[in-house]
Write an enzyme that holds these catalytic residues in place. Structure first.
Site, PDB file in Angstrom:
ATOM      1  N   ARG A 172      10.565 -37.523 -56.394  1.00  0.00           N
ATOM      2  CA  ARG A 172      10.952 -37.473 -57.814  1.00  0.00           C
ATOM      3  C   ARG A 172       9.650 -37.280 -58.769  1.00  0.00           C
ATOM      4  NH1 ARG A 172      12.524 -40.499 -62.127  1.00  0.00           N
ATOM      5  NH2 ARG A 172      11.648 -42.219 -61.293  1.00  0.00           N
ATOM      6  N   SER A 208      13.813 -45.791 -59.886  1.00  0.00           N
ATOM      7  CA  SER A 208      13.782 -45.008 -58.786  1.00  0.00           C
ATOM      8  C   SER A 208      15.234 -45.250 -57.689  1.00  0.00           C
ATOM      9  CB  SER A 208      12.517 -45.115 -57.712  1.00  0.00           C
ATOM     10  OG  SER A 208      12.539 -44.291 -56.787  1.00  0.00           O
ATOM     11  N   LYS A 225      11.750 -46.726 -39.084  1.00  0.00           N
ATOM     12  CA  LYS A 225      11.901 -47.418 -40.547  1.00  0.00           C
ATOM     13  C   LYS A 225      12.948 -48.101 -40.620  1.00  0.00           C
ATOM     14  CE  LYS A 225      13.936 -44.593 -43.926  1.00  0.00           C
ATOM     15  NZ  LYS A 225      13.756 -43.567 -45.018  1.00  0.00           N
ATOM     16  N   LYS A 280      13.245 -47.507 -52.089  1.00  0.00           N
ATOM     17  CA  LYS A 280      12.532 -46.920 -53.573  1.00  0.00           C
ATOM     18  C   LYS A 280      11.142 -47.433 -53.485  1.00  0.00           C
ATOM     19  CE  LYS A 280      14.304 -44.060 -54.119  1.00  0.00           C
ATOM     20  NZ  LYS A 280      14.498 -42.634 -52.956  1.00  0.00           N
ATOM     21  N   MET A 295       3.982 -33.519 -50.345  1.00  0.00           N
ATOM     22  CA  MET A 295       5.408 -34.147 -49.945  1.00  0.00           C
ATOM     23  C   MET A 295       6.407 -33.461 -50.651  1.00  0.00           C
ATOM     24  SD  MET A 295       4.801 -37.873 -48.658  1.00  0.00           S
ATOM     25  CE  MET A 295       6.328 -38.238 -48.751  1.00  0.00           C
ATOM     26  N   PHE A 329       1.707 -36.605 -53.134  1.00  0.00           N
ATOM     27  CA  PHE A 329       2.747 -36.142 -53.744  1.00  0.00           C
ATOM     28  C   PHE A 329       3.152 -34.955 -53.805  1.00  0.00           C
ATOM     29  CE2 PHE A 329       5.668 -35.436 -57.522  1.00  0.00           C
ATOM     30  CZ  PHE A 329       6.570 -36.505 -57.389  1.00  0.00           C
ATOM     31  N   THR A 334       9.117 -43.576 -47.668  1.00  0.00           N
ATOM     32  CA  THR A 334       8.925 -42.145 -47.154  1.00  0.00           C
ATOM     33  C   THR A 334       7.618 -41.835 -47.098  1.00  0.00           C
ATOM     34  OG1 THR A 334      11.016 -41.751 -48.084  1.00  0.00           O
ATOM     35  CG2 THR A 334       9.857 -39.804 -47.322  1.00  0.00           C
ATOM     36  N   TRP A 335       6.647 -42.110 -48.275  1.00  0.00           N
ATOM     37  CA  TRP A 335       5.382 -41.636 -48.152  1.00  0.00           C
ATOM     38  C   TRP A 335       4.757 -42.473 -47.026  1.00  0.00           C
ATOM     39  CZ3 TRP A 335       2.163 -43.727 -53.007  1.00  0.00           C
ATOM     40  CH2 TRP A 335       0.737 -43.134 -52.969  1.00  0.00           C
ATOM     41  N   HIS A 394      14.992 -50.738 -43.691  1.00  0.00           N
ATOM     42  CA  HIS A 394      15.055 -51.484 -45.108  1.00  0.00           C
ATOM     43  C   HIS A 394      15.563 -52.907 -44.923  1.00  0.00           C
ATOM     44  CE1 HIS A 394      13.768 -48.092 -47.365  1.00  0.00           C
ATOM     45  NE2 HIS A 394      15.027 -47.342 -47.201  1.00  0.00           N
TER      46      HIS A 394
HETATM   47  P1  A3P Z   1      10.144 -42.029 -57.838  1.00  0.00           P
HETATM   48  O1  A3P Z   1      11.748 -41.974 -57.798  1.00  0.00           O
HETATM   49  O2  A3P Z   1       9.897 -43.078 -58.945  1.00  0.00           O
HETATM   50  O3  A3P Z   1       9.459 -40.675 -58.229  1.00  0.00           O
HETATM   51  P2  A3P Z   1      11.498 -44.291 -50.961  1.00  0.00           P
HETATM   52  O4  A3P Z   1      10.749 -43.450 -49.973  1.00  0.00           O
HETATM   53  O5  A3P Z   1      11.086 -45.808 -50.634  1.00  0.00           O
HETATM   54  O6  A3P Z   1      12.771 -43.845 -50.856  1.00  0.00           O
HETATM   55  O7  A3P Z   1      10.587 -44.201 -52.268  1.00  0.00           O
HETATM   56  C1  A3P Z   1      10.702 -43.001 -53.235  1.00  0.00           C
HETATM   57  C2  A3P Z   1       9.862 -43.180 -54.142  1.00  0.00           C
HETATM   58  O8  A3P Z   1       8.613 -42.784 -53.630  1.00  0.00           O
HETATM   59  C3  A3P Z   1      10.140 -42.062 -55.168  1.00  0.00           C
HETATM   60  O9  A3P Z   1       9.821 -42.561 -56.584  1.00  0.00           O
HETATM   61  C4  A3P Z   1       9.341 -40.978 -54.607  1.00  0.00           C
HETATM   62  O10 A3P Z   1       9.184 -39.919 -55.812  1.00  0.00           O
HETATM   63  C5  A3P Z   1       8.131 -41.887 -54.255  1.00  0.00           C
HETATM   64  N1  A3P Z   1       7.025 -40.910 -53.475  1.00  0.00           N
HETATM   65  C6  A3P Z   1       7.213 -40.256 -52.307  1.00  0.00           C
HETATM   66  N2  A3P Z   1       6.154 -39.576 -51.944  1.00  0.00           N
HETATM   67  C7  A3P Z   1       5.224 -40.040 -52.744  1.00  0.00           C
HETATM   68  C8  A3P Z   1       3.612 -39.858 -52.548  1.00  0.00           C
HETATM   69  N3  A3P Z   1       3.399 -38.798 -51.681  1.00  0.00           N
HETATM   70  N4  A3P Z   1       3.040 -40.267 -53.767  1.00  0.00           N
HETATM   71  C9  A3P Z   1       3.618 -41.068 -54.401  1.00  0.00           C
HETATM   72  N5  A3P Z   1       4.892 -41.385 -54.766  1.00  0.00           N
HETATM   73  C10 A3P Z   1       5.625 -40.823 -53.678  1.00  0.00           C
END
Ligand code: A3P
Length: 330
Positions: free
Chosen positions: A294, A177, A145, A48, A272, A269, A52-53, A147
């Site tokens: 989210r 998150s 990837k 979290k 995506m 964001f 993914t970003w 964790h």
């Molecule tokens: P939130 O739940 O706070 O919105 P991971 O990919 O490690 O699981 O992380 C997920 C978090 O990264 C989520 O946070 C998600 O919304 C946020 N996220 C994904 N893509 C993003 C983007 N392009 N810009 C900013 N935050 C992003």
């Protein structure tokens, strides 16, 4: 059995860290078994943290901004999570095959049933469900990837000096998150406890991958290694363009300014959130449930942490981070 106990019980422990039973136990216990190639690139993180970003950004940097590739398949299929080990029951491929044949004959209302969509989606998941198998099928250079904590990371990735981009996010937003992630509604992300209950699990390191502090601080110690780039989610938010350029320099890739802009735009964001190849919730189709992509903001924790939780967490944070030289924006 209450929700907390049930959630924790679907795990095994290694070095005191809980892992979901659907993770690859032998890979976690014997990280030497992961065969790495010298040109493998890894994105690593505590869950979290914007993984993914970052995967999307790094992927686009590696392929010179070719967005077609990034919409061609689900991200997990392009860039598998190496420790994932979701073994499908033997009958699942048959059921999916049958459903696909029957689907055109079904009334629209049935076709739109969430459960049916999930079953069909399972086919996509199955391709990359066993990370260690799927990664063998990919052509070099692979972007993978994980964790996994530093201590449990594939030893070959370290000895072969594979490039590793690590991202960390402030632990309060990460907690919120993570809570939403675990509550997505699809097994094993079907946690039904409250935020307060989840906070207790999180603060005690009883969530998958354990304590945020242990994870982040161990990787922070590696930030001086030539093959490790340590990034922060909050900096990515503040300066996505600068982040893309930093990644490109780290990976020895030359990009024009236009391509950098294209990558920033494609991995934004908004973009995506509407991209089915990354926002898994869109494919599941239950728009009333929480979304995987989210909110994507800094500071959402303020809407969840109670005054006393915040006070307690601040105290722990100060103690654990003391002398580390690492700090976050909240
Ligand atoms: P939130 O739940 O706070 O919105 P991971 O990919 O490690 O699981 O992380 C997920 C978090 O990264 C989520 O946070 C998600 O919304 C946020 N996220 C994904 N893509 C993003 C983007 N392009 N810009 C900013 N935050 C992003």
């Amino acid at each position: 059995m209450d929700e907390n106990t049930r959630y924790i019980s679907n795990t095994f422990q290694h070095n005191g860290v809980p892992y979901l039973n659907q993770f690859n136990r032998s890979l976690i216990e014997t990280p030497e078994i992961v065969k790495c190639r010298e040109d493998d690139v890894f994105v690593a993180s505590y869950p979290k943290s914007g993984t993914t970003w970052l995967v999307e950004m790094v992927s686009l940097v590696m392929n010179g901004g070719n967005t077609d590739f990034n919409t061609s398949a689900w991200q997990q299929e392009r860039h598998p999570m190496i420790e994932a080990n979701f073994k499908a029951p033997f009958w699942l491929p048959w059921v999916i095959h049958l459903l696909k044949l029957l689907k055109p004959l079904m009334p629209k209302a049935i076709q739109n049933l969430v459960f049916l969509k999930r079953l069909l989606l399972a086919e996509t998941h199955m391709k990359a469900a066993i990370g260690i198998e799927h990664m063998k099928r990919l052509e070099s250079p692979r972007l993978l990837k994980s964790h996994l904590p530093y201590q449990t990371f594939p030893t070959q990735a370290i000895s072969k000096k594979c490039k590793i981009v690590y991202v960390a996010r402030n632990p309060k937003d990460t907690a919120v998150s993570y809570f939403y992630h675990c509550s997505l509604g699809m097994f094993p992300l079907d946690y039904k406890g409250s935020w307060n209950e989840f906070y207790e699990l999180y603060v005690n390191g009883k969530v998958w991958y354990g304590s945020w502090f242990d994870h982040v601080l161990a990787w922070w110690q590696r930030k001086g290694d030539d093959n490790v780039l340590f990034l922060k989610y909050e900096d990515m938010k503040k300066d996505p363009k600068g982040t893309v350029k930093t990644i490109a320099v780290f990976l020895d890739v030359t990009l024009s300014d236009d391509i950098v802009d294209k990558i920033v735009e494609f991995s934004s964001f908004k973009s995506m959130k509407s991209n089915k190849a990354v926002n898994i919730s869109l494919s599941i189709g239950d728009k009333n449930k929480h979304q995987f992509i989210r909110k994507g903001v800094v500071g959402d924790w303020m809407n969840y942490f109670t005054v006393s939780q915040n006070k307690e967490y601040e105290k722990i944070y100060k103690e654990r981070m003391k002398g580390s030289g690492l700090d976050f924006e909240w």
